[in-house]
Scaffold this motif. Structure first.
Motif, short mmCIF file in Angstrom:
data_model
loop_
_atom_site.label_atom_id
_atom_site.label_comp_id
_atom_site.label_asym_id
_atom_site.label_seq_id
_atom_site.Cartn_x
_atom_site.Cartn_y
_atom_site.Cartn_z
N SER A 1 1.16 -1.58 0.01
CA SER A 1 0.25 0.03 -0.08
C SER A 1 0.51 1.22 -0.56
O SER A 1 0.22 2.26 -0.82
N VAL A 2 1.74 1.34 0.57
CA VAL A 2 3.48 2.34 0.68
C VAL A 2 3.62 2.56 -0.22
O VAL A 2 3.97 3.16 -1.27
N GLY B 1 5.24 4.99 -6.14
CA GLY B 1 5.25 4.53 -7.83
C GLY B 1 4.38 5.84 -8.29
O GLY B 1 5.27 5.80 -9.15
N ALA B 2 3.76 6.31 -7.45
CA ALA B 2 3.10 7.02 -8.53
C ALA B 2 3.95 8.35 -9.10
O ALA B 2 3.75 9.55 -9.85
N ILE B 3 4.50 9.04 -7.93
CA ILE B 3 5.18 10.16 -7.79
C ILE B 3 6.28 9.88 -8.67
O ILE B 3 6.71 10.80 -9.70
N LEU B 4 7.02 8.93 -8.86
CA LEU B 4 8.26 8.39 -9.12
C LEU B 4 7.54 8.09 -10.82
O LEU B 4 8.61 8.93 -12.38
N LEU C 1 10.46 3.67 0.92
CA LEU C 1 9.66 2.30 1.37
C LEU C 1 9.74 2.43 3.11
O LEU C 1 8.27 1.64 3.50
N ILE C 2 10.53 1.53 3.58
CA ILE C 2 10.61 1.59 4.78
C ILE C 2 10.04 2.02 6.10
O ILE C 2 9.19 1.74 6.79
N ALA D 1 3.44 3.49 8.71
CA ALA D 1 1.60 2.55 7.82
C ALA D 1 1.32 1.51 8.83
O ALA D 1 0.30 1.33 9.46
N SER D 2 2.19 0.90 9.27
CA SER D 2 2.94 -0.32 10.25
C SER D 2 1.86 0.40 11.83
O SER D 2 0.89 -0.55 12.15
N LEU D 3 2.09 1.59 12.30
CA LEU D 3 1.74 2.31 13.74
C LEU D 3 0.37 2.66 13.61
O LEU D 3 -0.48 2.47 14.37
#
Lengths: 157, 252
Positions: free
Chosen positions: B95-96, B101-104, B221-222, B228-230
């Motif tokens: 999901s992240v 990817g969209a920005i790139l 990504l990390i 997002a995990s939090l």
């Protein structure tokens, strides 16, 4: 691997293969239409439609560019090696347009085989080098690497 | 076979504990590499014999395009792992990966258009490569939208993983489009199997920038996965404990 997970893995692989096959078939069917331009052979052989707005591409034949002294009218020949046709254009050519370089023209093919272009685009090749290297290569004049697609052609034929 | 290490990889808590100490250092390193590469490419590289200085956009355009393509595979693989093993972390990674990817992809399209005007004489042509890259941009946007479309997180993740898997079909098409059809876009300059058609002094900063983009991508990504995990695990005991600890130390 757990049988359930193995089954899910097979499902995932199936999704990818099925969608690839589907898209592959669609692209295969549309393949001709996905070409951005007609090559010179198709223009000369009559496969390209006459009187419809199309794009054609090829290498500008060295020495064929003739400019009208007073207007912006310019005529040049495009070739793919053997086939060759003339292009008429009125307007400003892009900076990277040049003899022995590739170009894409947008316009209509007349019944007499002359292409009336409304727009001319320079098609850039994949070669990048500093000016000094280009000078050095041209000094040798050995038909260097640059613009392989257009430079490799024998324009005399 | 012992799969325990593999299941650990699926745990957001384990991933957070392993990465959150050094992710900022990775970010600093990535930004440093980007700055060095940009200065190298913009100031210390000779200009092109035909395009002059406008060729320098290659140092943004090519890395952005390359990483946006690779990023789609990373997103789809994470989605596939989520579908098969039903693990939380992989869905979070997926999901992240979509907004990054969209920005790139957007960066690739915009820099391509800016370069196209002085080189080709046009900002935009519907040639195969440009068109399929636009499709990729919309696929990324679709996955972002799909994430928001379901109230149930698990349903959203599964739908996104499916779309990502189907979308991977587009990647080889973008990559090979310049060889399969007559396109305005030129074929690849950096080649793996034969001699690259770029002078070495121009190629080194390009390779550097591609590497910098990849490192930057891994960092984004990390750090976004952890963020997002939090958020996703905000009700779980480990996140609660994490924040109650922090609040406690702040108060005292």
């Amino acid at each position: 691997m757990h049988p359930l997970r193995k089954q899910r893995l097979i499902t995932v692989i199936f999704i990818v293969i099925a969608s690839s096959a589907l898209v592959g078939l669609v692209l295969y069917a549309l393949s001709e239409n996905l070409n951005h331009f007609y090559p010179p052979t198709k223009i000369v052989s009559g496969e390209a439609p006459v009187g419809k707005t199309i794009r054609a591409g090829g290498c500008v034949v060295p020495g064929s560019v003739k400019r009208d002294g007073k207007t912006l009218v310019v005529r040049f020949d495009l070739t793919g090696g053997t086939a060759r046709f003339s292009v008429d254009f009125e307007g400003i050519l892009p900076d990277l347009f040049g003899e022995g370089e590739a170009a894409v023209v947008i316009g209509q093919l007349e019944s007499d085989g002359v292409f009336k272009a409304t727009e001319v685009l320079a098609k850039h090749d994949e070669n990048y080098m500093p000016p000094e290297v280009d000078d050095a290569l041209n000094a040798d004049n050995d038909g260097s690497e640059h613009q392989r697609t257009c430079e490799a052609l024998d324009y005399a034929s | 076979m012992n799969w325990q290490w593999f299941y650990q990889l699926g745990s957001p808590k384990w991933f957070y504990q392993k990465t959150h100490y050094w992710q900022h250092w990775l970010g600093a390193f990535a930004l440093m590499m980007l700055v060095v590469g940009a200065i190298w490419g913009l100031a210390f590289t000779p200009m092109d014999y035909k395009q002059g200085n406008s060729f320098r956009i290659i140092y943004v355009h090519v890395p952005a395009s390359a990483v946006s393509l690779a990023g789609f595979y990373i997103m789809a693989l994470a989605g596939a792992a989520g579908l098969i093993w039903r693990v939380k972390l992989q869905y979070t990674v997926m999901s992240v990966a979509a907004p990054i990817g969209a920005i790139l992809t957007f960066l690739s399209l915009v820099t391509g258009a800016i370069w196209g005007k002085p080189t080709w004489g046009t900002y935009w042509q519907w040639d195969a490569r440009i068109t399929f890259t636009t499709v990729q941009f919309f696929l990324y946007l679709g996955i972002i939208a799909l994430q928001q479309a379901y109230r149930n997180q698990n349903t959203a993740d599964r739908a996104c993983a499916m779309l990502a898997l189907v979308g991977t079909v587009n990647i080889p098409i973008i990559y090979k489009s310049v060889d399969w059809w007559y396109t305005l876009h030129q074929p690849a300059t950096l080649k793996l199997t034969e001699k690259s058609s770029i002078a070495p002094e121009m190629a080194y900063p390009l390779i550097w920038m591609i590497l910098a983009y990849y490192i930057c991508y891994v960092w984004l990504l990390i750090s976004h996965t952890n963020a997002a995990s939090l958020r996703r695990e905000r009700k779980s005991s480990w996140v609660q404990a994490l924040f109650s600890d922090r609040n406690a130390t702040k108060v005292t």
